[in-house]
Scaffold this active site. Structure first.
Site, PDB file in Angstrom:
ATOM      1  N   GLU A  59      39.803  36.629  43.227  1.00 10.33           N
ATOM      2  CA  GLU A  59      40.554  35.878  42.226  1.00 10.33           C
ATOM      3  C   GLU A  59      41.139  34.658  42.906  1.00 10.33           C
ATOM      4  OE1 GLU A  59      43.991  36.322  38.784  1.00 10.33           O
ATOM      5  OE2 GLU A  59      43.853  37.871  40.304  1.00 10.33           O
ATOM      6  N   CYS A 249      44.437  37.901  36.408  1.00 12.88           N
ATOM      7  CA  CYS A 249      45.272  37.222  35.412  1.00 12.88           C
ATOM      8  C   CYS A 249      44.689  35.876  34.989  1.00 12.88           C
ATOM      9  CB  CYS A 249      46.685  37.044  35.954  1.00 12.88           C
ATOM     10  SG  CYS A 249      47.623  38.598  36.077  1.00 12.88           S
ATOM     11  N   ASN A 381      41.310  42.507  31.136  1.00 16.15           N
ATOM     12  CA  ASN A 381      41.966  42.767  32.416  1.00 16.15           C
ATOM     13  C   ASN A 381      43.423  43.137  32.177  1.00 16.15           C
ATOM     14  OD1 ASN A 381      42.415  42.366  35.483  1.00 16.15           O
ATOM     15  ND2 ASN A 381      43.920  40.995  34.567  1.00 16.15           N
ATOM     16  N   GLU A 382      43.777  44.367  32.467  1.00 15.96           N
ATOM     17  CA  GLU A 382      45.193  44.789  32.480  1.00 15.96           C
ATOM     18  C   GLU A 382      45.948  44.499  31.191  1.00 15.96           C
ATOM     19  OE1 GLU A 382      47.482  43.435  35.795  1.00 15.96           O
ATOM     20  OE2 GLU A 382      46.119  44.239  37.277  1.00 15.96           O
TER      21      GLU A 382
END
Length: 827
Positions: A59, A249, A381-382
């Protein structure tokens, strides 16, 4: 001399030699030895381990891409920096001007997706400072300069590489001959080494400039748009089974719109793959969630190429139109959802489609007619909104499976290892028969030592697990030891845990948003963390199948939870009152209504505390972890009562118990995570892990009655008189862990042992009648628990040796604080 004694002496040989050489630490005292036994059953069949078991997660955080793996040496090469990226940025960030120059956004631009360019006055120059201390060059190495430029009457650019001590290469003259945009190039050969270089571009006449670039010729595998060689090689040395990218994120935050006139050229968007392919000068810019700019010079094509170059499976992640990472918003726009689903189908065609297909043709034009063999793709994602996320996930999955049934579509379970979001997400995934679920968690070393058995009880017939992000909080060897102990459990459960990757991967030491990280670097050097050495040892010695084994545990006696009490805040102002601690026998241990001063309390955190109107108030709304504590660290079995009121800020309040010191405590975090959930967290040596969590928020101005009941190792929590939750912290942090695997190609048995304690582990190893050679190749990682690798010193590094005492039953002493792999050949 008995055979047992002979085995004992042989068992000491390798360890003793290493200790004598000073390569691994010896026990502090001769008696600092604990006895263990490992029993292996070579006739039993354990879980098959896939070649893709361990991988890496990339990332763009901590300047991992621009200023990191992406080898571009010029920062802000396209003058696109903006306050949307960082409030301190301007379009000339990292540039200095001598003369006249301004950044322009008008119809004279290079392209619609490259909005800004530099208008440079006659006789003026601009100088770029690069990253960290400057542009790094090595004597004798070549560096390729390029720029897009136009000049109405033509001009000559003077391009110089220099530092404070003078020139770093022969200055180049570049003739700009066209009034329209064109690309011009030059090559430098560095005459000396410097890490403080500057690139200066001067123009004789007025000119427009864009995409001012300087690349080292010596990049990883490919010259054009290349990757920084040392950073890429560190990943290649791990031999990862997969590369997960690009986030994180970056994927599930910001606007889901595209970068176009219709959307107003959104500058804070989720990472969308179509923005990142094609010629670099045509790629859209974007704000990075972590507080800087993304040039997208390192884009999807480069990720696919990198994965291919290192023999890894590409594993991209696409947005599900539900934001996370504190934003937590479900986008309700059916047309936009359908566009993103189509983009995902186009991505698969870009990766795998024939050159006759629309997107396969684009891949071929970029230089790769062969497919990239994409097999796995993750959606989301999350997400903290599991119901909203899963409704959208199902639409993505249905579309992908209809057109590409061989693609494994991966879901996720939110940002934590437990709690209501995790439970809801997992239930949705199980009910829908999802193929694989991505779990993420960052916890204390103690949590990892306590949870080696996490996957032992997972349903073997349910969704498989992708452990896409995990780490213990720190880059010391004790963190690596805890992760290694946990990894033995991952391998033992390789029939459930199919993929696993530590996170994050890279950190530029001058631009850190998140720590710990696997590889650290600056503009001229890179170094392996202790955690990297653990990952490398496991990833290069995986084996193909688990050979079942058992080990004796460490005798332990769990005492009751002990500690003082505390109050804290996080980016919030709050008032506390009526604090009372009562022992189990009814005796009052502490009572404070703040009618006087706060002399009973010790301030160990940040912020500003004072007594106001009979309340204890923290008034700094920006301060984080403002802990004050009171009482005796030896307290146990007590009831804590406090009245708490949020005054202002992003979150709620924190009520601590079991406080031993600033790094060891429990706290009830009410209204945490931007006031979206509440949880009990345990801090051990500064690293926190979540014990129980629930969604919920705290109202500003409302007084809450908070009660915590501590009995032995069980804790019950009450909010306004109603039981909120409870937990029992009685899981031992087992320091001795093992797993045994078999390499089918060589026939080697690989005995992997982690000894995360200060005493050596004298271990009787029974190979269950396996026919083995008398020698083993040994790799040992051993160091002090707090040892940390740096640019100049590798305190944690593997040591290779040979052990000549292997028999069906033998003894080996594993050093204190060590990870040891014994590769035992078959006979």
């Amino acid at each position: 001399m008995s055979s047992t004694r002979t085995r004992w002496r042989l068992g000491l040989t390798a360890t003793a030699l290493l200790m004598a050489a000073g390569l691994i630490p010896a026990p502090a005292h001769a008696e600092d030895v604990t006895d263990y036994a490992i029993t292996v059953d070579p006739t039993a069949k354990g879980a098959k381990i896939d070649d893709t078991m361990y991988g890496v997660f990339f990332e763009d955080i901590n300047r991992a891409a621009d200023g990191g793996l992406y080898a571009e040496l010029v920062q802000n090469r396209s003058f696109e920096y903006s306050t949307a990226d960082n409030t301190s940025y301007t379009p000339l960030t990292s540039w200095t001007v001598d003369g006249t120059a301004q950044v322009v956004n008008d119809d004279g631009r290079l392209g619609e997706r490259n909005r800004n360019y530099l208008s440079l006055g006659a006789g003026s120059s601009v100088t770029n400072a690069g990253y960290n201390t400057g542009i790094h060059v090595d004597e004798g190495k070549k560096y390729d300069f390029s720029v897009w430029a136009r000049a109405t009457a033509g001009t000559t650019l003077t391009v110089a590489l220099q530092d404070a001590d003078g020139t770093l290469a022969t200055t180049r003259k570049v003739a700009v001959t066209k009034s329209g945009w064109a690309k011009y190039t030059a090559t430098f050969t560095a005459t000396r080494t410097s890490s403080k270089g500057r690139l200066a571009v001067a123009s004789l006449a007025a000119a427009a400039l864009d995409m001012v670039s300087l690349f080292p010729r010596d990049t990883y595998k490919h010259e054009a748009n290349g990757l920084r060689k040392d950073l890429a090689e560190k990943v290649a040395a791990l031999h990862p089974g997969f590369v997960r990218f690009p986030g994180g994120c970056l994927v599930n935050t910001g606007s889901m719109e595209d970068y176009s006139e219709a959307s107003g050229y959104q500058r804070k968007r989720s990472y969308q793959w179509k923005d990142t392919i094609g010629p670099v000068e045509e790629r859209a810019t974007n704000a990075n969630f972590w507080g800087y700019n993304q040039s997208y010079g390192l884009g999807y094509y480069e990720y696919f190429r990198f994965a291919e170059d290192i023999g890894a499976m590409p594993l991209p992640v696409v947005p599900a139109l539900v934001t996370g990472c504190g934003q937590n918003k479900a986008v309700v726009d059916e047309a936009l959802l359908k566009r993103h689903i189509q983009d995902t189908l186009d991505l698969i065609e870009f990766a795998n489609g024939p050159v006759t297909s629309t997107w396969g043709k684009k891949r071929a034009r970029m230089g790769h007619p062969e497919p990239f063999h994409l097999t796995h793709l993750e959606v989301g994602n999350e997400e903290n909104l599991p119901v909203e996320f899963f409704a959208r996930f199902k639409e993505f999955r249905a579309a992908i499976e209809a057109k590409y049934p061989d693609i494994t579509v991966i879901s996720n379970s939110g940002p934590d290892d437990a709690g209501s979001t995790f439970d809801t997400a997992w239930q949705l995934n199980r009910d829908a028969d999802v193929a694989m679920v991505d779990e993420h968690y960052y916890n204390s070393p103690q949590w990892f030592l306590q949870n080696n058995d996490r996957y032992d009880s997972y349903d073997r017939s349910g969704p498989k697990v992708f452990l896409g992000e995990y780490a213990s909080w720190g880059n010391a060897f004790k963190n690596g030891l805890a992760e290694a102990a946990f990894m033995t459990g991952l391998e033992r459960n390789a029939d459930v845990v199919k993929l696993a990757s530590y996170a994050p991967l890279y950190a530029n030491e001058d631009y850190v948003q998140w720590s710990p990280d696997l590889v650290w670097f600056n503009n001229h050097a890179s170094w392996n963390s202790a955690n990297y050495e653990v990952q490398k040892l496991f990833m290069n010695n995986v084996g193909d199948r688990v050979v079942p084994s058992t080990a004796t545990g460490t005798p332990s006696l769990l005492a009751p939870i002990t500690g003082a009490v505390g109050l804290s805040t996080w980016a919030t102002t709050a008032a506390y009152d009526d604090v009372k601690v009562t022992g189990a026998d009814g005796a009052t241990l502490l009572s404070d209504d703040f009618s006087g001063d706060a002399s009973k309390w010790t301030h160990t955190g940040g912020g500003s505390w004072s007594v106001q109107d009979g309340q204890y108030v923290q008034t700094d709304v920006a301060a984080e972890n403002t802990m004050v504590s009171a009482g005796d660290p030896a307290w146990h079995d007590y009831d804590l009562h406090v009245k708490a009121t949020k005054k202002s800020g992003k979150e709620g309040f924190l009520v601590a118990f079991g406080v031993k010191d600033t790094g060891n405590y429990y706290w009830w975090n009410l209204g945490g995570w931007n006031n979206t959930q509440s949880a009990v967290e345990q801090a051990v040596d500064g690293g926190k892990s979540t014990l129980v969590s629930k969604a919920g928020s705290v109202e500003t101005g409302r007084a809450y009655d908070i009660d915590v009941k501590v009995r032995g190792r069980q804790v019950t929590l009450y909010l306004d008189g109603q039981e909120w939750g409870s937990f029992t912290d009685d899981k031992p942090a087992e320091p001795f862990r093992q797993v045994v695997t078999k390499d089918q190609k060589t026939g080697d048995l690989i005995v992997k042992v982690v000894n995360a304690q200060s005493s050596a582990a004298r271990t009787a190893i029974d190979l269950g009648g396996a026919k083995v050679a008398s020698e083993a190749k040994v790799t040992t990682l051993a160091a002090a628990p707090d040892a940390v690798n740096t640019e100049t010193a590798a305190a944690v590094a593997p040591v290779a040796s040979t052990f000549f005492g292997v028999t069906d039953k033998f003894t080996y002493t594993f050093p204190a604080n060590s990870v040891t792999f014994l590769r035992i050949k078959k006979r």
